[in-house]
Scaffold this active site. Structure first.
Site, PDB file in Angstrom:
ATOM      1  N   GLY A  21       0.740  -1.121  -0.006  1.00  0.00           N
ATOM      2  CA  GLY A  21       0.095  -0.081   0.130  1.00  0.00           C
ATOM      3  C   GLY A  21       0.756   1.370   0.033  1.00  0.00           C
ATOM      4  CG  LEU A  22      -0.819   4.631  -1.873  1.00  0.00           C
ATOM      5  CD1 LEU A  22      -1.892   5.883  -1.953  1.00  0.00           C
ATOM      6  CD2 LEU A  22       0.104   4.964  -3.024  1.00  0.00           C
ATOM      7  CB  SER A  23       4.366   6.322   1.678  1.00  0.00           C
ATOM      8  OG  SER A  23       5.117   6.943   3.046  1.00  0.00           O
ATOM      9  N   GLY A  24       1.993   5.861   4.231  1.00  0.00           N
ATOM     10  CA  GLY A  24       1.130   6.383   5.240  1.00  0.00           C
ATOM     11  C   GLY A  24      -0.081   5.592   5.001  1.00  0.00           C
ATOM     12  CB  SER A  25      -1.741   2.885   3.146  1.00  0.00           C
ATOM     13  OG  SER A  25      -0.623   2.012   3.364  1.00  0.00           O
TER      14      SER A  25
ATOM     15  CE  LYS B 267       3.626   0.003   3.084  1.00  0.00           C
ATOM     16  NZ  LYS B 267       3.298   1.457   2.960  1.00  0.00           N
ATOM     17  CB  SER B 268       5.020   0.585   9.912  1.00  0.00           C
ATOM     18  OG  SER B 268       5.634   0.181   8.557  1.00  0.00           O
TER      19      SER B 268
ATOM     20  CB  SER C  87       5.702  -4.195  -2.328  1.00  0.00           C
ATOM     21  OG  SER C  87       4.684  -4.285  -1.693  1.00  0.00           O
TER      22      SER C  87
HETATM   23  S1  ADX Z   1       9.388   0.213  -2.026  1.00  0.00           S
HETATM   24  O1  ADX Z   1       8.608   0.988  -2.869  1.00  0.00           O
HETATM   25  O2  ADX Z   1      10.934  -0.139  -2.429  1.00  0.00           O
HETATM   26  O3  ADX Z   1       8.548  -0.807  -1.479  1.00  0.00           O
HETATM   27  P1  ADX Z   1       9.570   0.761   0.583  1.00  0.00           P
HETATM   28  O4  ADX Z   1       8.595   0.361   1.531  1.00  0.00           O
HETATM   29  O5  ADX Z   1      10.949   0.057   0.931  1.00  0.00           O
HETATM   30  O6  ADX Z   1       9.383   1.224  -0.677  1.00  0.00           O
HETATM   31  O7  ADX Z   1      10.076   2.289   1.461  1.00  0.00           O
HETATM   32  C1  ADX Z   1       9.081   3.168   1.548  1.00  0.00           C
HETATM   33  C2  ADX Z   1       9.473   4.130   2.786  1.00  0.00           C
HETATM   34  O8  ADX Z   1      10.487   5.090   2.193  1.00  0.00           O
HETATM   35  C3  ADX Z   1       8.334   5.230   2.815  1.00  0.00           C
HETATM   36  O9  ADX Z   1       7.224   4.912   3.661  1.00  0.00           O
HETATM   37  C4  ADX Z   1       8.880   6.532   3.028  1.00  0.00           C
HETATM   38  O10 ADX Z   1       9.004   6.677   4.502  1.00  0.00           O
HETATM   39  C5  ADX Z   1      10.240   6.354   2.498  1.00  0.00           C
HETATM   40  N1  ADX Z   1      10.589   6.911   1.258  1.00  0.00           N
HETATM   41  C6  ADX Z   1      11.580   7.762   0.891  1.00  0.00           C
HETATM   42  N2  ADX Z   1      11.634   8.086  -0.287  1.00  0.00           N
HETATM   43  C7  ADX Z   1      10.480   7.643  -0.786  1.00  0.00           C
HETATM   44  C8  ADX Z   1      10.066   7.520  -2.313  1.00  0.00           C
HETATM   45  N3  ADX Z   1      10.555   8.436  -3.298  1.00  0.00           N
HETATM   46  N4  ADX Z   1       8.735   6.976  -2.398  1.00  0.00           N
HETATM   47  C9  ADX Z   1       8.332   6.269  -1.647  1.00  0.00           C
HETATM   48  N5  ADX Z   1       8.738   6.303  -0.092  1.00  0.00           N
HETATM   49  C10 ADX Z   1       9.802   7.029   0.069  1.00  0.00           C
END
Ligand code: ADX
Length: 199
Positions: free
Chosen positions: A32-36, A38-39, A106
């Protein structure tokens, strides 16, 4: 490919270890999106499973990117490599008999399908942590959406880098419309029987 590597078959198997620990090991994969959320979900789910006697380990994007994957950026290729390494690490944990909970954006469907492929059947549960971009952006726990909008962070998922939604995830959890406790309960009720009985 000829590489002269011949796998060594050790006597104690994944099945032996599962019986010893008393659980069916598998991967619970949050995407899912950052901030959705997951953690947060991964952490709460782990607490609940732990209290109920399940041996778990969390692999989390922000943490793994400080160690094993600290050489990787957020370019398309590096994100792929991020997920490839995590899948291989997850597979090792599953072989060790542990329930792995992962929290990575992912964003690419092909990468998530690849994880399912390298694991055996009934070893991969894909959970889509679904939350509208606007809400993730409002939450902006780490302040990264603001930075991405200002052009201070490049390739930020949802802003200027794509997120491909899962087509047939095992579970969809809408963190914007349910309390966290309810989300965890729903996930727990789904995964616990799979872990305890392997079915
Ligand atoms: S993934 O796309 O490769 O699966 P992953 O889950 O490891 O990403 O890391 C995401 C986390 O890195 C985000 O929650 C955010 O805190 C941080 N982050 C820093 N730069 C980016 C970016 N450009 N896009 C997304 N997340 C970022």
């Amino acid at each position: 490919m000829e590489n002269n590597i011949i796998p060594h078959l050790h006597k104690i198997s994944k099945q032996n270890r599962r019986i010893l620990i008393g659980q069916h090991s598998l991967v619970i994969w949050f995407t899912g999106l950052s901030g959705s959320g997951k953690s947060t979900l991964a952490g709460k789910l782990e607490e609940t499973l732990f209290k109920n006697g399940i041996g778990t380990y969390i692999l989390d994007g922000d943490n793994v990117r400080m160690g094993l994957n600290k050489d990787l950026s957020f370019s398309e290729n590096d994100r792929k490599e991020n997920i490839r390494r995590i899948s291989e690490v997850s597979k090792l944990f599953v072989d060790a008999g542990i329930v792995v909970i992962t929290a990575f954006i992912s964003p690419y469907k092909a990468d998530r399908d690849m994880i399912r492929d390298i694991l055996d059947e009934k070893e991969f549960i894909e959970i889509f942590v679904k939350c509208p971009l606007e809400i993730c952006e409002q939450r902006d726990v780490k302040g990264l959406y603001k930075k991405a909008r200002n052009g201070e962070v490049r390739n930020f998922t949802g802003i200027n880098s794509i997120y491909e939604e899962p087509i047939k995830p095992d579970l969809v959890i809408e963190t914007h419309s349910m309390q966290i406790e309810e989300c965890v309960k729903q996930i727990y009720n789904y995964v616990f029987p799979l872990i305890k009985q392997g079915k």
